[in-house]
Design an enzyme around this catalytic site. Structure first.
Site, mmCIF file in Angstrom:
data_model
loop_
_atom_site.group_PDB
_atom_site.id
_atom_site.type_symbol
_atom_site.label_atom_id
_atom_site.label_comp_id
_atom_site.label_asym_id
_atom_site.label_seq_id
_atom_site.Cartn_x
_atom_site.Cartn_y
_atom_site.Cartn_z
ATOM 1 N N ASP A 147 0.879 -1.180 -0.016
ATOM 2 C CA ASP A 147 0.124 0.025 0.017
ATOM 3 C C ASP A 147 0.912 1.085 0.017
ATOM 4 O O ASP A 147 1.895 1.334 0.878
ATOM 5 C CB ASP A 147 -1.014 -0.028 1.263
ATOM 6 C CG ASP A 147 -2.222 0.789 1.150
ATOM 7 O OD1 ASP A 147 -2.300 1.597 0.056
ATOM 8 O OD2 ASP A 147 -3.128 0.550 1.995
ATOM 9 N N ASP A 148 0.375 2.227 -0.925
ATOM 10 C CA ASP A 148 1.134 3.511 -0.932
ATOM 11 C C ASP A 148 2.606 3.407 -1.177
ATOM 12 O O ASP A 148 3.410 4.177 -0.631
ATOM 13 C CB ASP A 148 0.918 4.418 0.291
ATOM 14 C CG ASP A 148 -0.363 4.591 0.444
ATOM 15 O OD1 ASP A 148 -1.242 4.411 -0.494
ATOM 16 O OD2 ASP A 148 -1.133 5.340 1.159
ATOM 17 N N CYS A 170 -6.301 3.591 -3.411
ATOM 18 C CA CYS A 170 -6.660 2.324 -3.128
ATOM 19 C C CYS A 170 -7.576 1.593 -3.684
ATOM 20 O O CYS A 170 -7.488 0.303 -4.494
ATOM 21 C CB CYS A 170 -6.547 2.350 -1.444
ATOM 22 S SG CYS A 170 -5.100 3.426 -0.702
ATOM 23 N N LYS A 173 -5.360 -5.794 3.849
ATOM 24 C CA LYS A 173 -6.517 -4.766 3.560
ATOM 25 C C LYS A 173 -7.304 -5.070 2.520
ATOM 26 O O LYS A 173 -6.999 -5.412 1.279
ATOM 27 C CB LYS A 173 -5.485 -3.549 3.243
ATOM 28 C CG LYS A 173 -6.316 -2.346 2.682
ATOM 29 C CD LYS A 173 -5.454 -0.909 2.599
ATOM 30 C CE LYS A 173 -6.402 -0.120 1.571
ATOM 31 N NZ LYS A 173 -5.449 1.137 1.584
ATOM 32 N N HIS A 232 -10.799 -3.043 1.428
ATOM 33 C CA HIS A 232 -11.141 -1.474 0.849
ATOM 34 C C HIS A 232 -11.855 -1.828 -0.357
ATOM 35 O O HIS A 232 -11.721 -0.756 -1.418
ATOM 36 C CB HIS A 232 -9.823 -0.921 0.696
ATOM 37 C CG HIS A 232 -10.057 0.776 0.716
ATOM 38 N ND1 HIS A 232 -9.055 1.693 0.574
ATOM 39 C CD2 HIS A 232 -11.210 1.229 0.992
ATOM 40 C CE1 HIS A 232 -9.628 2.691 0.764
ATOM 41 N NE2 HIS A 232 -10.718 2.685 1.103
ATOM 42 N N HIS A 271 0.888 2.315 4.009
ATOM 43 C CA HIS A 271 -0.275 3.506 4.437
ATOM 44 C C HIS A 271 -0.354 4.070 5.644
ATOM 45 O O HIS A 271 0.280 3.311 6.750
ATOM 46 C CB HIS A 271 -1.729 2.797 4.277
ATOM 47 C CG HIS A 271 -2.703 3.789 4.063
ATOM 48 N ND1 HIS A 271 -3.376 4.689 4.790
ATOM 49 C CD2 HIS A 271 -3.607 4.028 2.630
ATOM 50 C CE1 HIS A 271 -4.206 5.430 4.261
ATOM 51 N NE2 HIS A 271 -4.208 4.943 2.918
ATOM 52 N N LYS A 318 0.659 9.762 -5.059
ATOM 53 C CA LYS A 318 -0.527 9.224 -4.819
ATOM 54 C C LYS A 318 -1.794 10.447 -4.983
ATOM 55 O O LYS A 318 -1.564 11.513 -4.618
ATOM 56 C CB LYS A 318 -0.917 8.838 -3.422
ATOM 57 C CG LYS A 318 -2.174 8.132 -3.085
ATOM 58 C CD LYS A 318 -2.204 7.565 -1.574
ATOM 59 C CE LYS A 318 -3.478 6.937 -1.237
ATOM 60 N NZ LYS A 318 -3.676 6.341 0.179
#
Length: 565
Positions: A61-62, A102, A156, A158, A244, A321
């Site tokens: 993530d990220d 995301c 995650k 989402h 994240h 992002k």
């Protein structure tokens, strides 16, 4: 070992045993239906008796483009020895794209379809959003389950939780352990003091284990269970919460950066990534110990660009992002494992590819199964590109069209250059971007346009990029010649701009209505005269969350009041 973890592992083992048994039966029925005809081969069905490879898809993530060791430029101090080693042993995808945030990336990974075709083209799902990935969409997990795989999601999600039907175990996964929201505390999984951690469809309120460690241990448990030839192949979707925010990590991972990085956010970010790198090493070692590595394909990908304000760096790319600049959508990715032919191991592939390509690639290319039951796919099967080094079948990529994002102003300077806005084939004040060949056209509000070198770097940014001038609503870049998007050449290539605007118009004509994730559902007893601070607690799901202490499914279509959708 913590008592809660022991109980959790026991539950996991029981569930995996049951689900894998069911998967084996389904796989047996599937194999009996398979034909050995050439038509079946063309449709992607299995035509041989070779065991299907295990598939592990790791989504970080990220993660910034600059933040893996083999990409580190401009003085980056981050180290990722396991990620680097696996990348160098596999195929590095250096023309690979994801979405700017995301939910959009995950929706395209799971469906193989552009956001404009699923209604997910606007931003991320909020905790209070009544939406989820549309239930009519058939997922990657459902396809692989039909192909005989034991399927497991870790980490995650989402993609929505408002209905029970939105949860991973209702979308093709035999089991799930992870966090259903966009983010939470990394140690106890709470948001607004309520847990977002689930085991299958049950909230887990008292687990206190750092997210990267918990998810890694869960993946290892699944792998160990599948040891032995009698078990079906497995698909693990391992979606780490790191990198994240919130920036949280056990202290032992920070020590190595205490003298190398002095920016506190960057230091924590680096430590979080070290935990991820260690976790991936543990997973590969478990695969080796279980005798499964030789028949496993491992895919590594970021879900979007890094967020500079939270420590993620995409240098030398522009933006980050939530933007349609390269720093927001150009992703880190590689494919590795002994399943790959020897001749492509250790190679760099610059064929154009996108996160939507994974569904047809893994289902048709790797699992040799059909996608005929899916809605029309936008992704391409790039398995021959990856495994044989063939040219990419993808020549064009729609980054997105978002009509809910606020429009830009059409100025007198724009009109002088391009004519009346109404005479153009596409509304260029709308946020959109398209790539065709080496050309990238962006329109509307693209997002923050800055270049951000690593804070630990001594790089003089003024010597590398031009000053950021006023941005027009129409910008054109040659990404091959100008990967940092430093030179807008729209005024020099009017014909290319018009051709790409027409393509955007064609795509928009096929788009479904976008879901507005900012929609708020009110409790039927909500009183408009209440003060805003009180009103908040009567909005759903907050009223339920504070009562049960968990983010639980809260939508029910049988209720007799207006949902306001």
């Amino acid at each position: 070992m913590d008592h809660n973890i022991k109980i959790l592992i026991l539950y996991i083992c029981i569930l995996v045993l049951q689900s894998s048994s069911a998967s084996a039966k389904d796989g047996s029925r599937t194999s009996k239906r398979k034909s050995k005809s050439q038509s079946d081969k063309d449709s992607g069905k299995d035509t041989n008796t070779k065991r299907q490879p295990n598939i592990i898809f790791i989504l970080v993530d990220d993660l910034g483009f600059n933040d893996v060791g083999y990409h580190g430029e401009g003085g980056s101090a981050l180290t990722t020895p396991t990620i680097d080693r696996l990348a160098m042993e596999g195929v590095r995808l250096e023309n690979y794209y994801v979405q700017p945030s995301c939910t959009p990336t995950r929706s395209q990974l799971m469906t193989g379809r552009y956001q404009i075709h699923t209604g997910m083209q606007h931003d991320n799902l909020a905790p209070s959003s009544p939406h989820c990935l549309p239930l009519k969409e058939r997922t990657l997990a459902q396809a692989l389950q039909s192909a005989g795989y034991s399927t497991h999601a870790v980490g995650k999600w989402h993609l929505g939780y408002s209905f029970k039907e939105c949860l991973p175990t209702r979308r093709g996964f035999h089991s799930y352990l992870g966090m259903v929201l966009g983010y939470s505390n990394h140690f106890d999984y709470t948001r607004q003091s309520s847990t977002a951690l689930y085991f299958n469809e049950t909230p887990m309120k008292h687990v206190k284990r750092y997210s990267t460690l918990l998810y890694t241990e869960r993946a290892e448990e699944i792998i160990r269970f599948h040891e032995g030839k009698s078990k079906p192949p497995f698909f693990i979707f391992l979606s780490y919460q790191s990198q994240h925010s919130p920036l949280q990590v056990p202290s032992e991972y920070i020590q190595q950066y205490s003298n190398r990085i002095h920016n506190s956010k960057r230091q924590k970010y680096a430590a979080m990534l070290s935990a991820v790198d260690e976790g991936i090493n543990n997973i590969t070692q478990t695969l080796v110990s279980a005798g499964l590595w030789q028949n496993t394909l491992l895919i590594f990908s970021t879900d979007n660009g890094g967020r500079p304000k939270s420590g993620g760096i995409n240098w030398p790319l522009r933006g980050g992002k939530s933007t349609l600049w390269e720093g927001g959508v150009r992703g880190v990715a590689f494919v590795t494992g002994p399943v790959l032919p020897t001749k492509v191991r250790g190679s760099v592939n610059k064929g154009l590819c996108h996160v939507s390509d994974w569904l047809p690639t893994l289902v048709r290319g790797v699992a040799k199964h059909s996608t005929k039951d899916h809605l029309p796919l936008d992704g391409f099967n790039i398995w021959r590109m990856i495994s044989l080094g063939k040219p990419s079948p993808r020549k064009e990529l729609l980054h997105n069209i978002d009509p809910l994002e606020g429009p830009t102003f059409w100025t007198l300077a724009d009109e002088k250059m391009w004519g009346r806005l109404s005479d153009l084939p596409f509304n260029v004040t709308m946020r959109a971007a398209i790539r065709h060949g080496d050309w990238k056209l962006v329109t509307g509000h693209v997002g923050s346009s800055k270049w951000s070198p690593p804070p630990e770097s001594l790089e003089d940014i003024s010597q590398v990029v031009q000053k950021d001038r006023r941005l027009s609503s129409i910008r054109l870049f040659n990404i091959k010649q100008d990967p940092t998007e430093n030179h807008d050449v729209a005024s020099r290539y009017h014909d290319i701009v018009m051709r790409l605007l027409r393509r955007l118009a064609e795509y928009q004509s096929t788009a479904v209505k976008p879901l507005d994730h900012s929609v708020t559902i009110k409790h039927p007893k909500w009183n408009a005269t209440m003060k805003s601070a009180v009103r908040y607690w009567f909005e759903l799901p907050n009223a339920l969350v504070i009562t049960v202490g968990a983010w639980v499914p809260w939508m029910n279509t049988t209720l007799d009041y207006d949902w306001g959708l």
